[in-house]
Design a protein around this motif. Structure first.
Motif, PDB file in Angstrom:
ATOM      1  N   THR A 154      60.208  32.328  45.535  1.00  0.00           N
ATOM      2  CA  THR A 154      59.646  32.561  46.865  1.00  0.00           C
ATOM      3  C   THR A 154      60.528  33.452  47.728  1.00  0.00           C
ATOM      4  OG1 THR A 154      60.677  30.539  47.621  1.00  0.00           O
ATOM      5  CG2 THR A 154      58.387  30.391  46.890  1.00  0.00           C
ATOM      6  N   LEU A 172      49.997  33.847  42.797  1.00  0.00           N
ATOM      7  CA  LEU A 172      48.564  33.986  43.061  1.00  0.00           C
ATOM      8  C   LEU A 172      48.244  35.468  43.229  1.00  0.00           C
ATOM      9  CD1 LEU A 172      45.752  32.916  43.733  1.00  0.00           C
ATOM     10  CD2 LEU A 172      46.455  32.763  46.116  1.00  0.00           C
ATOM     11  N   HIS A 200      54.884  42.994  39.973  1.00  0.00           N
ATOM     12  CA  HIS A 200      55.596  42.345  41.091  1.00  0.00           C
ATOM     13  C   HIS A 200      55.952  40.904  40.728  1.00  0.00           C
ATOM     14  CE1 HIS A 200      55.468  45.326  44.246  1.00  0.00           C
ATOM     15  NE2 HIS A 200      54.166  45.478  44.161  1.00  0.00           N
ATOM     16  N   ALA A 216      44.587  44.974  45.581  1.00  0.00           N
ATOM     17  CA  ALA A 216      45.023  43.669  45.109  1.00  0.00           C
ATOM     18  C   ALA A 216      46.230  43.215  45.914  1.00  0.00           C
ATOM     19  CB  ALA A 216      45.378  43.734  43.633  1.00  0.00           C
ATOM     20  N   THR A 217      46.490  41.938  45.841  1.00  0.00           N
ATOM     21  CA  THR A 217      47.637  41.358  46.539  1.00  0.00           C
ATOM     22  C   THR A 217      48.263  40.302  45.645  1.00  0.00           C
ATOM     23  OG1 THR A 217      46.618  41.679  48.702  1.00  0.00           O
ATOM     24  CG2 THR A 217      48.341  40.034  48.589  1.00  0.00           C
ATOM     25  N   LEU A 218      49.585  40.283  45.648  1.00  0.00           N
ATOM     26  CA  LEU A 218      50.293  39.162  45.019  1.00  0.00           C
ATOM     27  C   LEU A 218      50.788  38.262  46.137  1.00  0.00           C
ATOM     28  CD1 LEU A 218      51.761  37.641  42.702  1.00  0.00           C
ATOM     29  CD2 LEU A 218      53.726  39.084  43.207  1.00  0.00           C
ATOM     30  N   LYS A 219      50.361  37.015  46.102  1.00  0.00           N
ATOM     31  CA  LYS A 219      50.888  36.042  47.053  1.00  0.00           C
ATOM     32  C   LYS A 219      51.894  35.191  46.295  1.00  0.00           C
ATOM     33  CE  LYS A 219      46.958  36.128  50.061  1.00  0.00           C
ATOM     34  NZ  LYS A 219      46.104  35.420  50.996  1.00  0.00           N
ATOM     35  N   VAL A 220      53.126  35.425  46.617  1.00  0.00           N
ATOM     36  CA  VAL A 220      54.219  34.764  45.906  1.00  0.00           C
ATOM     37  C   VAL A 220      54.191  33.275  46.229  1.00  0.00           C
ATOM     38  CG1 VAL A 220      56.731  34.687  45.742  1.00  0.00           C
ATOM     39  CG2 VAL A 220      55.556  36.868  45.966  1.00  0.00           C
ATOM     40  N   PRO A 221      54.330  32.374  45.271  1.00  0.00           N
ATOM     41  CA  PRO A 221      54.510  32.638  43.854  1.00  0.00           C
ATOM     42  C   PRO A 221      53.201  32.503  43.070  1.00  0.00           C
ATOM     43  CG  PRO A 221      55.118  30.389  44.338  1.00  0.00           C
ATOM     44  CD  PRO A 221      54.593  30.975  45.613  1.00  0.00           C
ATOM     45  N   GLU A 262      50.285  44.128  40.226  1.00  0.00           N
ATOM     46  CA  GLU A 262      50.686  42.873  40.875  1.00  0.00           C
ATOM     47  C   GLU A 262      51.399  41.952  39.889  1.00  0.00           C
ATOM     48  OE1 GLU A 262      50.653  42.814  43.936  1.00  0.00           O
ATOM     49  OE2 GLU A 262      49.367  44.566  44.152  1.00  0.00           O
TER      50      GLU A 262
END
Lengths: 328, 175
Positions: free
Chosen positions: B149, B78, B138, B71-76, B135
């Motif tokens: 961000t 997602l 995070h 998995a990935t957290l794309k800030v902010p 995530e």
């Protein structure tokens, strides 16, 4: 059209001498408006001066990065007997000339730290584009080539070329220092060379380099090489090295699998050669072919956090499922 | 004092924001599977309450690339959950000791440090806690500071906080 070069308030006699040489390269006269005490320091032949009234009688093109200046790459000289005016080393062209000038041109530069050329180099670049406007195309692949300076014979000339390279946006330049003018020189020589390069604010990285270089393509450019005119050769491209020799004639064909030659076309065959002038013209032509740098800041990388598996061995194999294999 | 949507108490605002979490799904490719589906994600968000989904804009189930990612957290806000190969997995190299330990704790059967099998619902739980809730951990660290961000702490500390949050969630989850 007969033009003339005018040094407006040039202080340094060495720069005045280089301006005379630059004008001689293009077979035009060079005059000085001596407003900052050049004459007392000048010890060679009598200085040809011009007074303000006479200067303003003819159309003037000021070479200065003043607000509103147009690019020298796209500018032309006005009709008549125009004067190409370059200014003082630090202060530039005087305001009265800027006000009266028919046009003000600048040499587009994308460098950080250093954004000006030596006054003689700037004059040579301006004359190259104003007196004989090239009709070359812009580069298709906008990739900046690597630059190798081969055997500069004078430390100040080498320093001045490095200043030009930084001003035109190079971060790293290779130098084949076979005459020992840049690395391992005595302190006075080193000081002069670094001063010419404006090393106190010049972020350029100078790397000692010698052939073979490992590039796919090499372009040798100069006044003493036999090839197409400079503006008709694509000087840019990935895996390309631009070699600027200082009057060294040698076999360049071993430099890279593909070697091309670009000749700096000048109106006269016999002229007082200066490495900084020729090299600055070559670097300016690369800048012209590259075009203006992209405007705006590059997009910032988005902050991400990954949840991933870590391997101790490098993954040099790919995982293939039996189903995929049978499908293949 | 007048009341508005902005001045509502935190649980009310958080509940409203949680309803806005979009779950978008791209069907897994042949040989791959999404261990969590939309209903699993909604159920987990409901169970862990408004604080878990506060500020999360979307959760996406996507195809994976060559990287070995969960998995990935794309800030902010997602969160991307990647499709996984159908078990058993064979890795193109030896897994690091930390990863092996993490897999074993999640209930995986690991053989020779390169082959991993997932009995029962262990893969779904692994994606739920070590993927989604990690995530979200995070995200909570980022979101709680208000600097959505900016990198608000060292990556190692960030990971430690996210791991602690995922572990707490796993312990609170009904068996």
């Amino acid at each position: 059209m007969t033009a003339r070069l005018v040094g407006d308030g040039v202080e340094n006699p060495a720069n005045a001498r280089a301006l005379l040489d630059a004008a001689a390269m293009f077979a035009i006269p060079c005059l000085f408006r001596d407003s900052r005490g050049l004459a007392p320091r000048w010890t060679a032949e009598p200085l040809v001066t011009v007074d303000t009234a006479e200067l303003k009688r003819a159309p003037m093109v000021a070479v200065d990065n003043a607000p509103g200046a147009t690019s020298v790459f796209t500018s032309t000289l006005p009709a008549g007997h125009p004067s190409i005016v370059v200014g003082n080393e630090r202060r530039g062209v005087r305001p009265d000339v800027l006000r009266e000038a028919t046009a003000c041109v600048e040499i587009p530069m994308s460098g950080r730290g250093v954004n000006t050329l030596n006054v003689a180099s700037a004059a040579a670049v301006a004359m190259y584009y104003l007196l004989q406007p090239p009709r070359g195309r812009r580069a298709r692949a906008r990739r900046r080539p690597d630059v190798l300076l081969v055997g500069p014979g004078d430390h100040v000339e080498a320093g001045s070329v490095l200043r030009s390279a930084a001003a035109f946006g190079w971060r790293t330049v290779g130098i084949d220092d076979r005459d020992k003018v840049w690395f391992g020189t005595p302190r006075p020589m080193r000081t002069e060379a670094r001063a010419a390069a404006r090393s106190h604010r010049n972020p350029l990285r100078v790397v000692p380099t010698a052939p073979p270089l490992g590039f796919a393509r090499a372009v040798v450019a100069g006044t003493h090489v036999d090839g197409l005119p400079l503006h008709r050769v694509d000087l840019t491209g990935q895996y390309t090295v631009l070699v600027i020799p200082d009057r060294h004639d040698e076999n360049w064909h071993g430099l890279a699998p593909r070697v091309e030659f670009a000749r700096v076309d000048l109106p006269v065959a016999d002229f007082p050669y200066r490495y900084r002038l020729v090299a600055s013209i070559v670097l300016a032509e690369v800048a012209r072919q590259l075009g203006p740098p992209a405007t705006g800041r590059p997009p910032r990388k988005r902050l991400t956090y990954d949840s991933a598996f870590a391997l101790t061995d490098p993954a040099d194999v790919d995982l293939v499922l039996l189903g995929e294999l049978s499908g293949y | 004092m007048s009341r508005s949507l902005r001045t509502d108490p935190y649980p009310l605002r958080a509940a409203r924001r949680r309803e806005c979490v979009a779950v978008r799904s791209c069907p897994a490719r042949l040989g791959f599977v999404h261990p969590l589906d939309e209903s699993d994600i909604r159920q987990a968000l409901d169970f862990f309450g408004p604080a878990a989904g506060y500020g999360v804009r979307a959760i996406e189930l996507r195809h994976t690339d060559d990287r070995l990612r969960l998995a990935t957290l794309k800030v902010p806000g997602l969160i991307v959950l990647y499709e996984q190969r159908r078990p058993p997995w064979t890795f193109p190299g030896r897994l690091s000791p930390a990863t092996l330990d993490r897999l074993r704790r999640a209930g995986a059967h690991v053989e020779a440090a390169t082959t991993v099998d997932w009995p029962g619902d262990t893969l779904r739980d692994f994606l739920l806690f070590d993927g989604l809730m990690h995530e979200i951990g995070h995200h909570i660290v980022q979101h709680a500071t208000g600097k959505r961000t900016a990198r608000v702490m060292r990556t190692a500390d960030h990971e430690r906080r996210a791991d602690a949050f995922a572990t707490a969630c796993r312990q609170a989850w009904p068996r």
